[in-house]
Write a protein that holds these residues in place. Structure first.
Motif, PDB file in Angstrom:
ATOM      1  N   GLY A  33      60.068  39.098   2.989  1.00  0.00           N
ATOM      2  CA  GLY A  33      61.219  38.734   3.931  1.00  0.00           C
ATOM      3  C   GLY A  33      60.429  39.970   5.132  1.00  0.00           C
ATOM      4  N   VAL A  34      61.652  40.750   5.862  1.00  0.00           N
ATOM      5  CA  VAL A  34      60.630  40.971   7.420  1.00  0.00           C
ATOM      6  C   VAL A  34      59.102  41.976   7.086  1.00  0.00           C
ATOM      7  CG1 VAL A  34      61.380  43.261   8.724  1.00  0.00           C
ATOM      8  CG2 VAL A  34      62.922  41.923   8.020  1.00  0.00           C
ATOM      9  N   ARG A  35      59.532  42.922   6.353  1.00  0.00           N
ATOM     10  CA  ARG A  35      57.761  43.938   6.455  1.00  0.00           C
ATOM     11  C   ARG A  35      56.994  43.037   6.415  1.00  0.00           C
ATOM     12  NH1 ARG A  35      58.777  48.192   1.884  1.00  0.00           N
ATOM     13  NH2 ARG A  35      60.013  46.673   1.062  1.00  0.00           N
ATOM     14  N   THR A  36      57.099  41.646   5.163  1.00  0.00           N
ATOM     15  CA  THR A  36      56.110  40.969   4.917  1.00  0.00           C
ATOM     16  C   THR A  36      55.209  39.663   5.597  1.00  0.00           C
ATOM     17  OG1 THR A  36      56.329  40.877   2.235  1.00  0.00           O
ATOM     18  CG2 THR A  36      55.343  39.043   2.993  1.00  0.00           C
ATOM     19  N   LEU A  37      56.628  39.137   6.294  1.00  0.00           N
ATOM     20  CA  LEU A  37      55.490  38.315   7.371  1.00  0.00           C
ATOM     21  C   LEU A  37      55.342  38.960   8.422  1.00  0.00           C
ATOM     22  CD1 LEU A  37      58.790  35.296   6.792  1.00  0.00           C
ATOM     23  CD2 LEU A  37      56.184  35.557   6.168  1.00  0.00           C
ATOM     24  N   ALA A  38      56.154  40.294   8.678  1.00  0.00           N
ATOM     25  CA  ALA A  38      55.979  40.730  10.415  1.00  0.00           C
ATOM     26  C   ALA A  38      54.299  41.053  10.204  1.00  0.00           C
ATOM     27  CB  ALA A  38      56.802  42.189   9.927  1.00  0.00           C
ATOM     28  N   LEU A  39      53.903  41.674   9.459  1.00  0.00           N
ATOM     29  CA  LEU A  39      52.465  42.345   9.026  1.00  0.00           C
ATOM     30  C   LEU A  39      51.463  40.934   8.726  1.00  0.00           C
ATOM     31  CD1 LEU A  39      52.853  44.767   5.621  1.00  0.00           C
ATOM     32  CD2 LEU A  39      52.455  45.110   8.332  1.00  0.00           C
ATOM     33  N   VAL A  40      51.994  40.099   7.811  1.00  0.00           N
ATOM     34  CA  VAL A  40      51.444  38.439   8.067  1.00  0.00           C
ATOM     35  C   VAL A  40      50.948  38.505   9.877  1.00  0.00           C
ATOM     36  CG1 VAL A  40      51.242  36.257   7.565  1.00  0.00           C
ATOM     37  CG2 VAL A  40      52.334  37.553   5.773  1.00  0.00           C
ATOM     38  N   SER A  41      52.211  38.374  10.491  1.00  0.00           N
ATOM     39  CA  SER A  41      52.102  37.888  11.678  1.00  0.00           C
ATOM     40  C   SER A  41      51.103  38.929  12.421  1.00  0.00           C
ATOM     41  CB  SER A  41      53.089  37.464  12.425  1.00  0.00           C
ATOM     42  OG  SER A  41      53.310  37.455  13.515  1.00  0.00           O
TER      43      SER A  41
END
Length: 169
Positions: A33-41
């Protein structure tokens, strides 16, 4: 050396872009979700910014190695969201895994300061995520494909838990 405004811009846009893709996954009840993909990017943008790829107009040797490591390593994180269901002969999470890899690439582009690429890739990403399933089902109906397996009834004869396809059998 990059100034504070450039660092904040690169890392901030990477985080927002990854989070936007994550919001799409989150709203659809997917495993990332938001947190996972925001942190990956954000993480990939940090590493790419660290390599300062805009020096001399292109990626340096060190920057190239960082990008190669990111692209290779991020596959392991994406693989964690892929689930194979023996009972229904289905694989789930491939789109979410692709989104993990995609947000890593968006982070790389943000870290490199390639804003046009970020803009176009985000636009194309959301077109695919928002309308791709509908187009896919439509094409399957028109072209005579199987269609969306999720909308078809499951063949009870394939639900055997003791067939040769089971591990250890």
């Amino acid at each position: 050396m990059l100034d504070w405004s450039e660092i904040i811009l690169r890392l901030g846009i990477a985080t927002l872009a990854g989070g936007a893709v994550g919001l799409n996954r989150d709203l659809r009840g997917k495993p990332v979700g938001v947190r996972t993909l925001a942190l990956v990017s954000l993480a990939t943008s940090m590493l790419t910014t660290l390599a300062d790829p805009l020096r001399q107009g292109g990626f340096t040797d060190g920057g190239s190695r960082i990008v190669q490591g990111i692209v290779t390593g991020i596959g392991f994180l994406g693989a964690g969201v892929i689930v194979h269901s023996e009972r229904h002969f289905r694989v789930r999470g491939l789109t979410s895994a692709a989104c993990v890899w995609l947000t890593a690439c968006i982070g790389i582009m943000c870290g490199a300061g390639h804003w046009r690429l970020v803009s176009v890739s985000l636009a194309v990403t959301f077109v695919v995520l928002l309308f791709g399933g509908t187009v896919e089902r439509f094409l399957h109906r028109i072209l005579g494909g199987k269609g969306d397996p999720a909308s078809e009834p499951i063949d009870d004869s394939q639900l055997s838990d003791d067939g040769p396809h089971q591990p250890g059998k």
